[in-house]
Design a protein around this motif. Structure first.
Motif, PDB file in Angstrom:
ATOM      1  N   TRP A   1       0.829  -1.208   0.000  1.00  0.00           N
ATOM      2  CA  TRP A   1       0.000   0.000   0.000  1.00  0.00           C
ATOM      3  C   TRP A   1       0.864   1.258   0.000  1.00  0.00           C
ATOM      4  N   LYS A   2       1.952   1.217   0.763  1.00  0.00           N
ATOM      5  CA  LYS A   2       2.849   2.375   0.797  1.00  0.00           C
ATOM      6  C   LYS A   2       3.476   2.604  -0.585  1.00  0.00           C
ATOM      7  N   LEU A   3       3.912   1.531  -1.236  1.00  0.00           N
ATOM      8  CA  LEU A   3       4.509   1.668  -2.568  1.00  0.00           C
ATOM      9  C   LEU A   3       3.475   2.140  -3.583  1.00  0.00           C
ATOM     10  N   TRP A   4       2.233   1.681  -3.458  1.00  0.00           N
ATOM     11  CA  TRP A   4       1.166   2.100  -4.370  1.00  0.00           C
ATOM     12  C   TRP A   4       0.939   3.608  -4.250  1.00  0.00           C
ATOM     13  N   ASN A   5       0.861   4.085  -3.024  1.00  0.00           N
ATOM     14  CA  ASN A   5       0.622   5.523  -2.816  1.00  0.00           C
ATOM     15  C   ASN A   5       1.807   6.373  -3.243  1.00  0.00           C
ATOM     16  N   ALA A   6       3.011   5.765  -3.218  1.00  0.00           N
ATOM     17  CA  ALA A   6       4.217   6.494  -3.611  1.00  0.00           C
ATOM     18  C   ALA A   6       4.520   6.344  -5.102  1.00  0.00           C
ATOM     19  N   ASN A   7       3.591   5.713  -5.852  1.00  0.00           N
ATOM     20  CA  ASN A   7       3.796   5.463  -7.289  1.00  0.00           C
ATOM     21  C   ASN A   7       5.099   4.707  -7.553  1.00  0.00           C
ATOM     22  N   ASN A   8       5.422   3.802  -6.649  1.00  0.00           N
ATOM     23  CA  ASN A   8       6.651   3.014  -6.784  1.00  0.00           C
ATOM     24  C   ASN A   8       6.341   1.528  -6.639  1.00  0.00           C
ATOM     25  N   ILE A   9       5.187   1.119  -7.156  1.00  0.00           N
ATOM     26  CA  ILE A   9       4.737  -0.266  -6.960  1.00  0.00           C
ATOM     27  C   ILE A   9       5.657  -1.267  -7.655  1.00  0.00           C
ATOM     28  N   MET A  10       6.467  -0.795  -8.619  1.00  0.00           N
ATOM     29  CA  MET A  10       7.411  -1.702  -9.291  1.00  0.00           C
ATOM     30  C   MET A  10       8.404  -2.297  -8.305  1.00  0.00           C
ATOM     31  N   ALA A  11       8.697  -1.588  -7.210  1.00  0.00           N
ATOM     32  CA  ALA A  11       9.650  -2.083  -6.218  1.00  0.00           C
ATOM     33  C   ALA A  11       9.133  -3.313  -5.492  1.00  0.00           C
ATOM     34  N   LEU A  12       7.837  -3.586  -5.602  1.00  0.00           N
ATOM     35  CA  LEU A  12       7.261  -4.763  -4.936  1.00  0.00           C
ATOM     36  C   LEU A  12       7.574  -6.047  -5.684  1.00  0.00           C
ATOM     37  N   ILE A  13       7.828  -5.950  -6.992  1.00  0.00           N
ATOM     38  CA  ILE A  13       7.920  -7.140  -7.843  1.00  0.00           C
ATOM     39  C   ILE A  13       9.190  -7.924  -7.539  1.00  0.00           C
ATOM     40  N   ASP A  14       9.037  -9.228  -7.462  1.00  0.00           N
ATOM     41  CA  ASP A  14      10.178 -10.134  -7.273  1.00  0.00           C
ATOM     42  C   ASP A  14      11.136  -9.971  -8.453  1.00  0.00           C
ATOM     43  N   PRO A  15      12.418  -9.667  -8.198  1.00  0.00           N
ATOM     44  CA  PRO A  15      13.371  -9.498  -9.311  1.00  0.00           C
ATOM     45  C   PRO A  15      13.441 -10.710 -10.235  1.00  0.00           C
ATOM     46  N   MET A  16      13.062 -11.889  -9.756  1.00  0.00           N
ATOM     47  CA  MET A  16      13.102 -13.096 -10.583  1.00  0.00           C
ATOM     48  C   MET A  16      12.126 -13.011 -11.757  1.00  0.00           C
ATOM     49  N   ILE A  17      11.079 -12.229 -11.642  1.00  0.00           N
ATOM     50  CA  ILE A  17      10.072 -12.156 -12.705  1.00  0.00           C
ATOM     51  C   ILE A  17       9.982 -10.761 -13.305  1.00  0.00           C
ATOM     52  N   SER A  18      10.876  -9.875 -12.885  1.00  0.00           N
ATOM     53  CA  SER A  18      10.798  -8.486 -13.330  1.00  0.00           C
ATOM     54  C   SER A  18      11.395  -8.344 -14.723  1.00  0.00           C
ATOM     55  N   GLU A  19      10.545  -8.414 -15.741  1.00  0.00           N
ATOM     56  CA  GLU A  19      10.971  -8.250 -17.129  1.00  0.00           C
ATOM     57  C   GLU A  19      10.059  -7.217 -17.789  1.00  0.00           C
ATOM     58  N   PRO A  20      10.622  -6.321 -18.581  1.00  0.00           N
ATOM     59  CA  PRO A  20       9.817  -5.251 -19.189  1.00  0.00           C
ATOM     60  C   PRO A  20       8.629  -5.766 -20.008  1.00  0.00           C
ATOM     61  N   CYS A  21       8.780  -6.909 -20.680  1.00  0.00           N
ATOM     62  CA  CYS A  21       7.716  -7.397 -21.555  1.00  0.00           C
ATOM     63  C   CYS A  21       6.489  -7.855 -20.764  1.00  0.00           C
ATOM     64  N   PHE A  22       6.664  -8.159 -19.461  1.00  0.00           N
ATOM     65  CA  PHE A  22       5.542  -8.609 -18.638  1.00  0.00           C
ATOM     66  C   PHE A  22       5.078  -7.528 -17.665  1.00  0.00           C
ATOM     67  N   GLU A  23       5.659  -6.335 -17.772  1.00  0.00           N
ATOM     68  CA  GLU A  23       5.451  -5.331 -16.742  1.00  0.00           C
ATOM     69  C   GLU A  23       3.986  -4.982 -16.549  1.00  0.00           C
ATOM     70  N   MET A  24       3.244  -4.727 -17.651  1.00  0.00           N
ATOM     71  CA  MET A  24       1.844  -4.311 -17.540  1.00  0.00           C
ATOM     72  C   MET A  24       0.993  -5.436 -16.963  1.00  0.00           C
TER      73      MET A  24
END
Length: 834
Positions: free
Chosen positions: A738-761
């Protein structure tokens, strides 16, 4: 004619200069005439390392960094970052040599973003990248006036030194990145322990100890039991005449690419390059279990990760706070049970045979705050015995005589390695019997009684076993009238009992299941739940099964057994675990399921090695499968069922990693017109229970939707909902998200193992859906059919989520407690992997 020749010479000079600048990006040196810009880089002379500008994952900020040249992945895993505290906001950065001879990073407006700040810098110096990964600033004679090795970031490379000067107090520290997308300094640090006679390596969290290596004995750190197998002959600690001592490592085989990294979670890891995978792999890490956290069991407590509970008091000590200790909160530690006699005897001339003595504890990690003595091994014990302030001692060949006069903190029990720790106890605490005849007599008496008891028990077991075999023939699995008698208050089966002919469920006899599981041998044990242990078995026809056996000491009992059997005996869905049959003989209650070779989801999701097998496609497939199974329970099956205990450990995975919902012991059957119900018996697992259920006993389909939302966020982040420490800002994963959502930084929540630009949306959409599922009020949460439509993008415009439950401390839940603030009866499961 002369003019023409001069013109040709000028053109030639310009072309040569252009060639020099063009080829400058492939050199190993930066000068004021050969800077590097955003698209440029330099490579060490042996092509081992590269320096250039980069952006971390999920970030547009630009940094000047060093990484292995063989690392083909991008963004690269940098081993050193220059402007980590002051990033460039665009791609206009330049690295060059300033007028005062320092290496600097400039932005597009020529403002200085970072500088080497060498005190003795000289004009016309140059910066050279060496094959060791060290970036050195040199004067015109080649003398080094500044080096990146003197200012480490999060990585310790071979031949790099982590130093501490006992006279000046100056020390080098490794500091981790704040997150995978932010190289700025995080909350941890690591380095050599200051102001100590013993050379020890520490990890600190916000200045407080988080992990320690134990003393250095000239060969290894004696608090790292597997150091022989991991480090081989790599580490060394040296001391300079000016009082500086330094830790460094180098492998004999220098062709191996290995280095140490302090992670964002505060763990030290050895990473090595795997040529086959073309990626970095983790070969060793400092913190492997909870026991490795500094002072986990408090003063005079000992930690053993192989035991449950993991913390116990040292011999002669008892919990300081019994209530906290029983709840799994061990920070208050232990206190001595019987005071030492040393001072009283020395002053009163007491009997020598009543003196304090030492209890030997083998294979231990020695406590912190050790004191050193030059006493040889034979005199170490006597020296401690004569000092009433000395409460323990140990001796190691390389370290010498160690003693303790303060509380024994951070003590671990190893399975191998470690040293012998001798703890001072009062005479009455020691099992010392001076009379040999008494010992012999006691042994003979105990032996005779034991043999008699064993003979009697064996005779009774044989007689009882024969009686059970005769009685088993007449056993009827379930009787409706008995079921209603046993559960009149909640009418657990209700009208739905008539819809399920449980008598049709196959009945296994005890002997068959005992044979299939090798008499329920420990080697076949798959895990332990609230119901009891689960064993792997193989029937005579070769079919593999999982047998859940009701434990006699279980907090759950016949009610859950009957409930699970009635609920899933006739449910058939590809995302529900299949019940093959059951066994009811005498006091035995067992359920037989199809065997899931990959165990549960949490065994993959929260394991740093196995989670790599769960890429985004596989995780989304698992999310969809869980959703389909939940939709079947809520809407599509002939019985309308609320699971009430949906969590990662109750999602089993078959050999193809297909998810199957399991453990229906807590499930409730709804009538055709029911939307919600109340109960005075709250059951489930902390972190997954919806607020209206945990606090008011009210449950509905939306209770399962809340649990599904928590599970969804765990799958996306790779973190448990309850993985946050008490001193962190967030009570749970929901609060963090919730804190990351309000800070517009929700990308920081994603597990780096699955963090790929093609799947971002796609991933961001799933996070959005997860937050909608965990909203505080049940009426705000979507039902499962809507959730599935959202996940499949059949519903395009998603509403804005409201604040999730438990992001503020609205309910007095203590994660170390095993009790819940529910209405009356409570059955609560703590989050554990099976």
């Amino acid at each position: 004619m002369g003019l023409v020749q001069n013109t040709r010479m000028s053109v030639l000079l310009v072309l040569l200069c252009g060639f020099c600048f063009e080829s400058g990006s492939a050199t190993d040196t930066i000068t004021s005439f050969q800077p590097i810009k955003e698209s440029d880089y330099i490579i060490s002379i042996g092509s081992a390392f590269k320096l250039g500008f980069f952006s971390p994952v999920n970030s547009t900020n630009r940094y000047l960094g060093i990484w292995y040249n063989k690392n083909s992945t991008f963004p690269p895993q940098c081993v050193w970052v220059a402007n980590r505290q002051n990033p460039l906001k665009d791609a206009s950065g330049v690295a060059t040599i300033s007028e005062d001879g320092n290496l600097v990073v400039l932005d597009g407006q020529k403002h200085k973003i970072w500088s080497s700040n060498a005190i003795n810098s000289v004009v016309h110096s140059n910066a050279k990248l060496l094959d060791s990964g060290n970036l050195v600033l040199q004067d015109t004679t080649g003398t080094t006036i500044w080096a990146s090795f003197q200012f480490p970031t999060n990585t310790l490379l071979p031949n790099m030194k982590i130093s501490y000067n006992a006279r000046t107090g100056k020390r080098d520290l490794l500091t981790p990145w704040k997150s995978p997308s932010d190289p700025s300094i995080g909350s941890f640090s690591s380095g050599m322990k200051p102001q100590s006679l013993f050379r020890e390596f520490f990890i600190w969290k916000e200045g407080s100890p988080f992990w320690r290596s134990g003393p250095w004995n000239t060969r290894i750190f004696i608090g790292v039991p597997d150091m022989y197998s991991v480090y081989h002959n790599g580490f060394s600690i040296g001391e300079d005449p000016d009082g500086t001592f330094s830790l460094s490592f180098v492998y004999m085989n220098q062709s191996l690419s290995r280095h140490f990294v302090l992670t964002t979670q505060g763990n030290i890891e050895i990473r090595y390059w795997d040529d086959e995978k073309e990626d970095w792999e983790v070969g060793w890490k400092a913190l492997k279990s909870e026991c490795d956290v500094y002072g986990k069991c408090g003063a005079f407590g000992s930690c053993d990760s192989r035991s449950l509970p993991i913390c116990t008091c040292l011999r002669g000590f008892e919990p300081n706070n019994t209530t906290e200790w029983s709840r799994g909160n061990w920070t208050s530690g232990c206190v001595r049970r019987i005071p030492l006699q040393c001072g009283r005897i020395n002053s009163t001339g007491g009997e020598a045979d009543k003196m304090d003595w030492f209890l030997k504890q083998q294979m231990m990690k020695v406590p912190d705050f050790e004191e050193w003595s030059a006493a040889p091994e034979d005199d170490c014990r006597q020296q401690c015995l004569q000092n009433c302030s000395c409460i323990a001692y140990a001796y190691d060949t390389g370290t010498g005589c160690m003693s303790w006069t303060r509380s024994l903190i951070d003590t671990l029990q190893f399975s191998s390695g470690g040293v012998d720790l001798y703890i001072r106890l009062a005479y009455s605490e020691l099992d010392k019997e001076g009379d040999v005849k008494k010992i012999v007599t006691i042994i003979v008496v105990i032996g005779t009684v034991s043999i008699s008891i064993c003979t009697f028990i064996l005779w009774r077991w044989i007689a009882k076993h024969k009686a059970m075999k005769k009685k088993a023939k007449g056993i009827l699995l379930f009787n409706r009238e008995e079921a209603h008698k046993k559960f009149p208050s909640e009418n657990m089966l209700g009208d739905n009992l008539n819809q399920v002919q449980v008598q049709e469920l196959p009945l296994f006899n005890f002997e068959k299941l005992a044979s299939a599981t090798n008499n329920f041998h420990q080697s076949n044990k798959l895990g332990q739940g609230g119901f009891g242990p689960v064993y792997k078995g193989k029937l005579s026809d070769g079919q593999e099964i999982a047998v859940k056996r009701l434990s006699k000491t279980s907090g759950q009992g016949l009610e859950e057994f009957m409930n699970e059997t009635v609920v899933i005996s006739k449910l058939q869905h590809r995302n529900l675990v299949r019940l093959l049959g059951c066994c009811v003989e005498g006091e035995e209650r067992m359920l037989v399921y199809e065997y899931m070779p990959n165990k549960s989801l949490d065994a993959f999701l929260f394991d740093p090695h196995k989670e790599k097998l769960l890429d985004w496609r596989k995780r989304f497939y698992i999310i969809e499968g869980i959703g389909r199974g939940l939709l079947y329970l809520h809407r599509d099956s002939r019985l309308r069922i609320i699971h009430r205990d949906l969590k990662a450990s109750n999602i089993l995975l078959d050999k193809e990693l297909n998810p199957k919902i399991s453990d229906f012991g807590m499930a409730k059957i709804f009538g055709g017109n029911e939307d919600q119900a109340n109960t005075n018996r709250v059951v489930g697992t902390y972190g997954y229970m919806s607020p209206e259920y945990a606090m008011e006993g009210r449950f509905s389909e939306k209770s399962d939707v809340f649990s599904f939302g928590v599970l969804l966020l765990e799958i996306l982040s790779g973190r448990r909902n309850t993985s946050f420490n008490k001193d962190e800002q967030h009570m749970s994963l929901l609060g963090f998200a919730w804190k990351l959502w309000n800070a517009n930084n929700i990308m920081a929540l994603i597990d780096p193992m699955i963090s790929e630009p093609c799947f971002e949306m796609e991933i961001l959409r799933c996070i959005h859906v997860g937050l909608l599922c965990v909203q505080d009020f049940s009426e705000d949460r979507p039902n499962v059919s809507v959730v599935i439509s959202m996940l499949k993008s059949e519903i395009v415009d998603l509403p804005h989520p409201k604040q999730p439950a438990f992001t503020e401390r609205k309910i007095a839940l203590n994660r170390d407690s095993s009790q819940s603030c529910s209405i009356n009866n409570v059955t609560v499961t703590m989050v554990q992997g099976r």
